[in-house]
Design an enzyme around this catalytic site. Structure first.
Site, PDB file in Angstrom:
ATOM      1  N   GLU A 152      36.798 -32.808   5.586  1.00  0.00           N
ATOM      2  CA  GLU A 152      36.992 -32.981   4.066  1.00  0.00           C
ATOM      3  C   GLU A 152      37.617 -31.751   3.647  1.00  0.00           C
ATOM      4  OE1 GLU A 152      37.974 -34.469   1.300  1.00  0.00           O
ATOM      5  OE2 GLU A 152      36.485 -36.012   1.737  1.00  0.00           O
ATOM      6  N   CYS A 178      37.038 -40.486   2.133  1.00  0.00           N
ATOM      7  CA  CYS A 178      37.069 -40.169   3.437  1.00  0.00           C
ATOM      8  C   CYS A 178      38.531 -40.847   4.051  1.00  0.00           C
ATOM      9  CB  CYS A 178      35.867 -41.041   4.279  1.00  0.00           C
ATOM     10  SG  CYS A 178      35.921 -40.505   5.743  1.00  0.00           S
TER      11      CYS A 178
END
Length: 206
Positions: free
Chosen positions: A105, A2
């Site tokens: 993402e 992340c």
């Protein structure tokens, strides 16, 4: 992993959702995309000051570090190994909530990632949420400046994130709202590893 998050919500909505007050309200800047590699300050709530929203730097610097170069490698902390890794083991019980309203993402469309599709990931049941985080306080030996910094804890990807993040198959630990206190108060970190999860939705970013 992340490395891109989002926090574009109004300050008043963040305060109401987290039942906490901003220490530096004028320093808060809504952002559609926060790049981890800028090592910027973002809103968190620490275990020591649970009624306060503070700004900590993304990229954990352990107290023993001689300089801050390690922050490039400590943006995320794997939940499976945080108790053993030298960078994180002293921070396992120094918990924080990393506040966000989304994260990004990329799905690899080919084996080398030359073609990617960007997605915005959000919980289905929380407009403003918290990642599980750990933090550290470090004194810069050259300037004597005190720097508070954090790492976002990650875990094995669930079904949705394994399909999207198909090269690494990891995801950040997004906390259930009712578990904020449990995380801050030091509940065994392994209880927050997958299959612990919140329902997520992914939207393509054009």
């Amino acid at each position: 992993m992340c490395y891109r998050t989002k926090l574009n919500s109004k300050l008043s909505d963040i305060k109401r959702t987290l039942s906490a007050r901003f220490i530096e309200p004028d320093a808060y800047q809504p952002q559609l995309e926060i790049n981890a590699f800028t090592f910027s300050k973002t809103p968190i709530i620490s275990d020591e000051n649970q009624g306060e929203i503070q700004l900590f730097n993304w990229g954990l610097i352990p107290f023993w570090a001689k300089d801050d170069k390690i922050k490039k490698m400590t943006l995320n902390a794997k939940i499976e190994t945080i108790a053993e890794k030298p960078s994180f083991r002293n921070s396992v019980d120094k918990r924080c909530l990393v506040i966000a309203d989304g994260y990004y993402e990329w799905h690899w469309k080919d084996s080398k990632g030359k073609e990617k599709q960007k997605y915005l990931i959000t919980p289905t049941d929380q407009e403003i949420f918290a990642f599980a985080g750990i933090y550290s306080s470090w004194i810069n030996p050259e300037t004597n400046e005190s720097i508070n910094s954090y790492s976002i804890v990650t875990t094995e990807a669930n079904e949705l994130m394994a399909e999207i993040h198909n090269n690494k198959k990891r995801m950040p630990v997004v906390l259930k709202q009712q578990d904020h206190q449990s995380w801050l108060n030091g509940t065994d970190h392994s209880k927050f590893a997958f299959p612990y999860e919140v329902p997520l939705i992914a939207s393509e970013v054009v």
